[in-house]
Design an enzyme around this catalytic site. Sequence first.
Site, short mmCIF file in Angstrom:
data_model
loop_
_atom_site.label_atom_id
_atom_site.label_comp_id
_atom_site.label_asym_id
_atom_site.label_seq_id
_atom_site.Cartn_x
_atom_site.Cartn_y
_atom_site.Cartn_z
N LYS A 114 7.43 -4.68 12.43
CA LYS A 114 8.50 -5.17 11.56
C LYS A 114 9.42 -6.11 12.31
O LYS A 114 9.86 -7.12 11.76
CB LYS A 114 9.30 -4.00 10.98
CG LYS A 114 8.53 -3.30 9.90
CD LYS A 114 9.36 -2.32 9.11
CE LYS A 114 8.48 -1.62 8.09
NZ LYS A 114 8.89 -0.28 7.78
N LYS A 197 -4.20 -1.82 5.69
CA LYS A 197 -3.96 -0.59 4.91
C LYS A 197 -3.28 -0.91 3.58
O LYS A 197 -2.52 -1.88 3.48
CB LYS A 197 -3.13 0.41 5.73
CG LYS A 197 -1.68 0.06 5.87
CD LYS A 197 -0.85 1.23 6.41
CE LYS A 197 0.59 0.76 6.51
NZ LYS A 197 1.53 1.67 7.06
N LYS A 200 2.89 -0.64 0.20
CA LYS A 200 3.80 -1.19 -0.81
C LYS A 200 4.46 -2.47 -0.33
O LYS A 200 5.02 -3.21 -1.12
CB LYS A 200 4.84 -0.15 -1.26
CG LYS A 200 5.36 0.76 -0.18
CD LYS A 200 6.00 2.03 -0.76
CE LYS A 200 6.22 3.06 0.32
NZ LYS A 200 6.46 4.40 -0.16
#
Length: 334
Positions: A114, A197, A200
């Site tokens: 991130k 993967k 969301k």
Amino acid sequence: MSKPRVLSGIQPTNGSFHLGNYLGAVKQWVELQESHDAFYCVVDLHALTSAPDPKELRENTLVSVAQLLALGVDPEHCTLFVQSHVVAHNQLGWVMECLTGFGEASRMTQFKDKSQKVGNERIGVGVFTYPMLMAADILLYQADQVPVGEDQRQHIELTRDLATRFNSTYGKTFTLPEGFIVKEGAKIYDLQEPTAKMSKSAESLSGLIEILDTPEANAKKIKSAVTDTGREVRFDSTEKPGISNLLTIFSTLSGRSIAEIENDFVGKGYGDFKGAVAEVVVEYLRPVRTRTLELLDDPTHLNLILRTGAEKAGMVASKTLAEVYERIGLVARG
Ligand code: TYM
């Protein structure tokens, strides 16, 4: 003899969970609640790291609770609660932060990914300290097992390291938790990009199967899933990642083995196979969606479940916290 304890958590970030959340984690929550003393929480404090809209966060927390119930989490057989209702999570979280090395926390893959994406100036400190709050979630309940997907393995390792460090410095206080990570389903992949993967936070939603999406939308996404070269329906995660992902989904939802399914499709093409996967997924999720919507019609009932859950969780958590405070030398309030 008392039952072994499990604890797990899920973020309420997007309203609907996706198929990866279910197959990697929640399906195991439902199974383990029968044989274990189970604590499951919707981790709303963790969700704050993505700065959600307040109204959406509030709504999505209740949608998450309703979905867990619709998927089979049963408050008669487990303790279901919202993380922010039990303040000991933050309190032990701070103790965990004081126990963690800066370098150790910097090595967490999710933080590294991130922070690389958004840069050091914009990444929140909450993303950095996130795994320490997660360690607190687990250790407060003296959990023996933590059912999660593959992506949480490193966080569980950190939790074990912190527990070991605490125990050796201050005396045995915490149970060392183990990850409960299934062989099939621990990593479900994006339908359009079957090497990433299912998540969301994916850029496009076309590879994501959302539990609460309409049956039509989900069937369409499965039928347009990316497949591989060749025609054979065979499990081979290197050569055929798309087909292998669909086989895993088919097998885990139908309870049939991958070999059996491969056998059924000998001589048939990818189109037939995708049609069959779509049917299994849609029929599995249809009642879950209906039940979730029904449960959301009665928020008083949901709040009552959460209040009872928070009371039960709070009792266990405050006992552990008191012991921790004592051991680290905080003066008890007179
Ligand atoms: P979260 O909310 O991102 O995901 C919830 C669960 O779903 C699993 N999962 C997957 N499994 C298989 N395939 C996928 N594509 C997939 N995507 C997600 C996750 O591994 C997880 O088990 N940090 C946790 C929440 C948390 C927690 C905890 C978990 C907070 N405190 C204490 C266990 C114990 C998270 O962000 O999960």
